[in-house]
Design a protein around this motif. Structure first.
Motif, PDB file in Angstrom:
ATOM      1  N   GLY A   8      48.137  42.077  47.338  1.00 32.51           N
ATOM      2  CA  GLY A   8      46.758  42.129  47.891  1.00 32.51           C
ATOM      3  C   GLY A   8      46.646  42.792  49.147  1.00 32.51           C
ATOM      4  O   GLY A   8      45.653  43.441  49.303  1.00 32.51           O
ATOM      5  N   PHE A   9      47.407  42.466  49.985  1.00 30.51           N
ATOM      6  CA  PHE A   9      47.257  42.981  51.269  1.00 30.51           C
ATOM      7  C   PHE A   9      47.818  44.623  51.090  1.00 30.51           C
ATOM      8  O   PHE A   9      47.449  45.316  52.129  1.00 30.51           O
ATOM      9  CB  PHE A   9      48.259  42.321  52.475  1.00 30.51           C
ATOM     10  CG  PHE A   9      47.818  40.978  53.100  1.00 30.51           C
ATOM     11  CD1 PHE A   9      46.758  41.273  53.973  1.00 30.51           C
ATOM     12  CD2 PHE A   9      47.841  39.884  52.502  1.00 30.51           C
ATOM     13  CE1 PHE A   9      46.024  40.075  54.666  1.00 30.51           C
ATOM     14  CE2 PHE A   9      47.459  38.581  53.043  1.00 30.51           C
ATOM     15  CZ  PHE A   9      46.553  38.956  54.144  1.00 30.51           C
ATOM     16  N   MET A  10      48.722  44.815  50.596  1.00 33.57           N
ATOM     17  CA  MET A  10      49.146  46.548  50.328  1.00 33.57           C
ATOM     18  C   MET A  10      48.087  47.127  49.803  1.00 33.57           C
ATOM     19  O   MET A  10      47.706  48.095  50.201  1.00 33.57           O
ATOM     20  CB  MET A  10      50.362  46.527  49.385  1.00 33.57           C
ATOM     21  CG  MET A  10      51.533  46.008  50.290  1.00 33.57           C
ATOM     22  SD  MET A  10      53.355  45.876  49.342  1.00 33.57           S
ATOM     23  CE  MET A  10      52.944  46.674  47.801  1.00 33.57           C
ATOM     24  N   ALA A  11      47.515  46.589  48.798  1.00 37.52           N
ATOM     25  CA  ALA A  11      46.177  47.154  48.176  1.00 37.52           C
ATOM     26  C   ALA A  11      45.086  47.473  48.924  1.00 37.52           C
ATOM     27  O   ALA A  11      44.316  48.478  49.124  1.00 37.52           O
ATOM     28  CB  ALA A  11      45.903  46.610  46.878  1.00 37.52           C
ATOM     29  N   GLY A  12      44.777  46.278  49.639  1.00 38.25           N
ATOM     30  CA  GLY A  12      43.696  46.345  50.736  1.00 38.25           C
ATOM     31  C   GLY A  12      43.917  47.314  51.852  1.00 38.25           C
ATOM     32  O   GLY A  12      43.133  48.036  52.387  1.00 38.25           O
ATOM     33  N   THR A  13      45.283  47.541  52.351  1.00 39.85           N
ATOM     34  CA  THR A  13      45.695  48.483  53.559  1.00 39.85           C
ATOM     35  C   THR A  13      45.357  49.885  52.880  1.00 39.85           C
ATOM     36  O   THR A  13      44.721  50.727  53.671  1.00 39.85           O
ATOM     37  CB  THR A  13      47.074  48.182  53.645  1.00 39.85           C
ATOM     38  OG1 THR A  13      47.096  46.921  54.264  1.00 39.85           O
ATOM     39  CG2 THR A  13      47.529  49.194  54.819  1.00 39.85           C
ATOM     40  N   LEU A  48      30.548  44.244  49.785  1.00 38.32           N
ATOM     41  CA  LEU A  48      29.872  42.980  50.130  1.00 38.32           C
ATOM     42  C   LEU A  48      30.137  42.096  49.154  1.00 38.32           C
ATOM     43  O   LEU A  48      30.271  40.685  49.444  1.00 38.32           O
ATOM     44  CB  LEU A  48      28.349  43.148  50.593  1.00 38.32           C
ATOM     45  CG  LEU A  48      27.595  41.865  50.915  1.00 38.32           C
ATOM     46  CD1 LEU A  48      28.292  41.247  52.394  1.00 38.32           C
ATOM     47  CD2 LEU A  48      26.124  42.400  51.378  1.00 38.32           C
ATOM     48  N   LEU A  49      29.661  42.543  48.025  1.00 38.62           N
ATOM     49  CA  LEU A  49      29.952  41.528  46.648  1.00 38.62           C
ATOM     50  C   LEU A  49      31.596  41.119  46.722  1.00 38.62           C
ATOM     51  O   LEU A  49      31.799  39.942  46.194  1.00 38.62           O
ATOM     52  CB  LEU A  49      29.472  42.098  45.454  1.00 38.62           C
ATOM     53  CG  LEU A  49      27.942  42.389  45.653  1.00 38.62           C
ATOM     54  CD1 LEU A  49      27.686  43.118  44.285  1.00 38.62           C
ATOM     55  CD2 LEU A  49      27.364  40.969  45.386  1.00 38.62           C
ATOM     56  N   TRP A  50      32.214  42.196  46.814  1.00 37.87           N
ATOM     57  CA  TRP A  50      33.909  41.505  46.849  1.00 37.87           C
ATOM     58  C   TRP A  50      34.119  40.539  47.841  1.00 37.87           C
ATOM     59  O   TRP A  50      34.830  39.468  47.688  1.00 37.87           O
ATOM     60  CB  TRP A  50      34.656  42.909  46.813  1.00 37.87           C
ATOM     61  CG  TRP A  50      34.997  43.656  45.417  1.00 37.87           C
ATOM     62  CD1 TRP A  50      34.661  44.914  45.421  1.00 37.87           C
ATOM     63  CD2 TRP A  50      35.705  43.162  44.680  1.00 37.87           C
ATOM     64  NE1 TRP A  50      35.166  44.963  44.010  1.00 37.87           N
ATOM     65  CE2 TRP A  50      35.828  44.170  43.668  1.00 37.87           C
ATOM     66  CE3 TRP A  50      36.584  41.905  44.353  1.00 37.87           C
ATOM     67  CZ2 TRP A  50      36.521  43.974  42.465  1.00 37.87           C
ATOM     68  CZ3 TRP A  50      37.225  41.863  43.183  1.00 37.87           C
ATOM     69  CH2 TRP A  50      37.028  42.771  42.392  1.00 37.87           C
ATOM     70  N   TYR A  53      32.933  37.292  46.839  1.00 40.58           N
ATOM     71  CA  TYR A  53      33.817  36.648  45.681  1.00 40.58           C
ATOM     72  C   TYR A  53      35.213  36.257  46.288  1.00 40.58           C
ATOM     73  O   TYR A  53      35.603  35.121  45.990  1.00 40.58           O
ATOM     74  CB  TYR A  53      34.037  37.809  44.862  1.00 40.58           C
ATOM     75  CG  TYR A  53      35.146  37.509  43.803  1.00 40.58           C
ATOM     76  CD1 TYR A  53      34.802  36.643  42.598  1.00 40.58           C
ATOM     77  CD2 TYR A  53      36.524  38.286  43.819  1.00 40.58           C
ATOM     78  CE1 TYR A  53      36.005  36.607  41.690  1.00 40.58           C
ATOM     79  CE2 TYR A  53      37.468  38.004  42.875  1.00 40.58           C
ATOM     80  CZ  TYR A  53      37.208  36.969  41.894  1.00 40.58           C
ATOM     81  OH  TYR A  53      38.100  36.847  40.707  1.00 40.58           O
ATOM     82  N   GLY A  54      35.710  36.875  47.332  1.00 41.95           N
ATOM     83  CA  GLY A  54      36.826  36.579  47.926  1.00 41.95           C
ATOM     84  C   GLY A  54      36.716  35.194  48.691  1.00 41.95           C
ATOM     85  O   GLY A  54      37.557  34.194  48.598  1.00 41.95           O
ATOM     86  N   PRO A  61      43.563  38.155  51.361  1.00 42.07           N
ATOM     87  CA  PRO A  61      43.545  39.781  51.406  1.00 42.07           C
ATOM     88  C   PRO A  61      42.128  40.426  50.888  1.00 42.07           C
ATOM     89  O   PRO A  61      41.568  41.318  51.475  1.00 42.07           O
ATOM     90  CB  PRO A  61      44.498  40.001  50.317  1.00 42.07           C
ATOM     91  CG  PRO A  61      45.434  38.826  50.266  1.00 42.07           C
ATOM     92  CD  PRO A  61      44.432  37.612  50.604  1.00 42.07           C
ATOM     93  N   ILE A  62      41.468  39.701  49.889  1.00 40.79           N
ATOM     94  CA  ILE A  62      40.118  40.163  49.469  1.00 40.79           C
ATOM     95  C   ILE A  62      38.921  39.919  50.651  1.00 40.79           C
ATOM     96  O   ILE A  62      38.375  40.852  51.070  1.00 40.79           O
ATOM     97  CB  ILE A  62      39.747  39.435  48.235  1.00 40.79           C
ATOM     98  CG1 ILE A  62      40.488  40.041  47.116  1.00 40.79           C
ATOM     99  CG2 ILE A  62      38.178  39.847  47.971  1.00 40.79           C
ATOM    100  CD1 ILE A  62      40.261  39.004  45.890  1.00 40.79           C
ATOM    101  N   ILE A  63      39.095  38.872  51.216  1.00 42.91           N
ATOM    102  CA  ILE A  63      38.147  38.708  52.422  1.00 42.91           C
ATOM    103  C   ILE A  63      38.270  39.638  53.508  1.00 42.91           C
ATOM    104  O   ILE A  63      37.576  40.237  53.945  1.00 42.91           O
ATOM    105  CB  ILE A  63      38.429  37.028  52.882  1.00 42.91           C
ATOM    106  CG1 ILE A  63      37.878  36.276  51.908  1.00 42.91           C
ATOM    107  CG2 ILE A  63      37.485  36.969  54.314  1.00 42.91           C
ATOM    108  CD1 ILE A  63      38.353  34.673  52.126  1.00 42.91           C
TER     109      ILE A  63
END
Length: 84
Positions: A8-13, A48-50, A53-54, A61-63
Motif C-alpha cells: 500500500g505504501f509503495m502504490a501510494g508513493t 476524498l472518498l478514498w 474509506y481509508g 496507507p490509504i489515509i
C-alpha cells in the motif's frame, strides 16, 4: 510492517508522486490551461472518498496517500482558478 501495508505504501508513493511533477510544472510555468478543470474536480472527489474509506477501515496507507493526493489536487484546483 506487513506485506499488505508495504504494498500500500509503495502504490501510494507512486500514484501520489505522479501528481507532483504536474503541480511543480504548473507553479514554474504559471499555466494550467492544458489541465481539465473537470478532471481536477473528479480527482479531488475520488481521493476524498478514498480517504474517507481509508479512515473507515483504518488503513494507514490509504489515509496518508489519499490525504496527500487530495491536498495536491486541491492545490491544482487553486492554481487553475488563480492562473485564469
Amino acid at each position: 510492517m506487513d506485506f499488505n501495508n508495504l504494498l500500500g505504501f509503495m502504490a501510494g508513493t507512486l500514484t501520489t508522486g505522479a501528481l507532483l511533477p504536474q503541480f511543480v510544472k504548473s507553479l514554474q510555468t504559471r499555466s494550467t490551461k492544458d489541465i481539465s478543470s473537470w478532471m481536477l474536480v473528479i480527482l479531488c472527489l475520488g481521493v476524498l472518498l478514498w480517504l474517507i474509506y481509508g479512515i473507515l477501515i483504518h488503513s494507514l496507507p490509504i489515509i496518508v496517500f489519499n490525504a496527500l493526493s487530495f491536498v495536491l489536487g486541491l492545490g491544482m484546483v487553486i492554481l487553475k482558478i488563480s492562473y485564469r
